[in-house]
Design a protein around this motif. Structure first.
Motif, PDB file in Angstrom:
ATOM      1  N   ARG A  12       0.686  -0.471   0.195  1.00 58.50           N
ATOM      2  CA  ARG A  12       0.529  -0.254  -0.329  1.00 58.50           C
ATOM      3  C   ARG A  12       0.522   1.532  -0.093  1.00 58.50           C
ATOM      4  O   ARG A  12      -0.051   2.521  -0.348  1.00 58.50           O
ATOM      5  CB  ARG A  12      -0.927  -0.152   1.259  1.00 58.50           C
ATOM      6  CG  ARG A  12      -2.438  -0.861   1.060  1.00 58.50           C
ATOM      7  CD  ARG A  12      -3.026  -1.268   1.939  1.00 58.50           C
ATOM      8  NE  ARG A  12      -2.319  -1.390   3.373  1.00 58.50           N
ATOM      9  CZ  ARG A  12      -2.075  -2.464   3.831  1.00 58.50           C
ATOM     10  NH1 ARG A  12      -2.879  -3.222   3.105  1.00 58.50           N
ATOM     11  NH2 ARG A  12      -1.807  -3.280   4.776  1.00 58.50           N
ATOM     12  N   CYS A  13       1.996   1.106   0.179  1.00 54.05           N
ATOM     13  CA  CYS A  13       2.789   1.997  -0.003  1.00 54.05           C
ATOM     14  C   CYS A  13       4.658   1.610  -0.111  1.00 54.05           C
ATOM     15  O   CYS A  13       4.993   0.611   0.285  1.00 54.05           O
ATOM     16  CB  CYS A  13       2.688   2.534   1.348  1.00 54.05           C
ATOM     17  SG  CYS A  13       3.082   2.470   2.772  1.00 54.05           S
ATOM     18  N   GLY A  15       6.439   2.269   2.571  1.00 55.76           N
ATOM     19  CA  GLY A  15       6.867   1.257   3.481  1.00 55.76           C
ATOM     20  C   GLY A  15       6.435   0.228   3.497  1.00 55.76           C
ATOM     21  O   GLY A  15       7.470  -0.696   3.896  1.00 55.76           O
ATOM     22  N   CYS A  16       5.458  -0.245   2.891  1.00 57.80           N
ATOM     23  CA  CYS A  16       5.658  -1.830   2.954  1.00 57.80           C
ATOM     24  C   CYS A  16       6.665  -2.697   2.035  1.00 57.80           C
ATOM     25  O   CYS A  16       7.091  -3.446   2.106  1.00 57.80           O
ATOM     26  CB  CYS A  16       3.872  -2.402   1.892  1.00 57.80           C
ATOM     27  SG  CYS A  16       2.200  -1.832   2.973  1.00 57.80           S
TER      28      CYS A  16
HETATM   29 CU    CU Z   1       2.727   0.627   3.386  1.00 59.52          CU
END
Ligand code: CU
Length: 71
Positions: A12-13, A15-16
């Motif tokens: 989802r971003c 970071g994922c």
């Molecule tokens: Cu994420």
């Protein structure tokens, strides 16, 4: 050495993607790993004698992502 692209659902971003990269890179036998939220995939260069494609897919799926294809 073997190179496999894992198509991943659930990123989802950025970071994922970083999470996936960090988890995979901890695994013995993995030489280089990159993961991209934009492309929805991880590219992993690894020694198939040390770590299997199935094991790498399981690591990617551990936090809840899903591997939909291996190229
Ligand atoms: Cu994420």
């Amino acid at each position: 050495m073997k190179n496999t692209i894992f198509k991943i659902e659930g990123l989802r971003c950025d970071g994922c993607a970083s999470t996936v990269k960090a988890l995979v890179e901890k695994e013995p036998g993995v030489k280089v790993a990159t993961a991209s939220f934009k492309d929805g995939e991880a590219r992993i260069l690894y020694d198939p004698e040390t770590v299997t494609e199935d094991r790498l897919a399981a690591i990617i799926e551990r936090p809840g992502y899903r591997v939909t294809a291996r190229l």
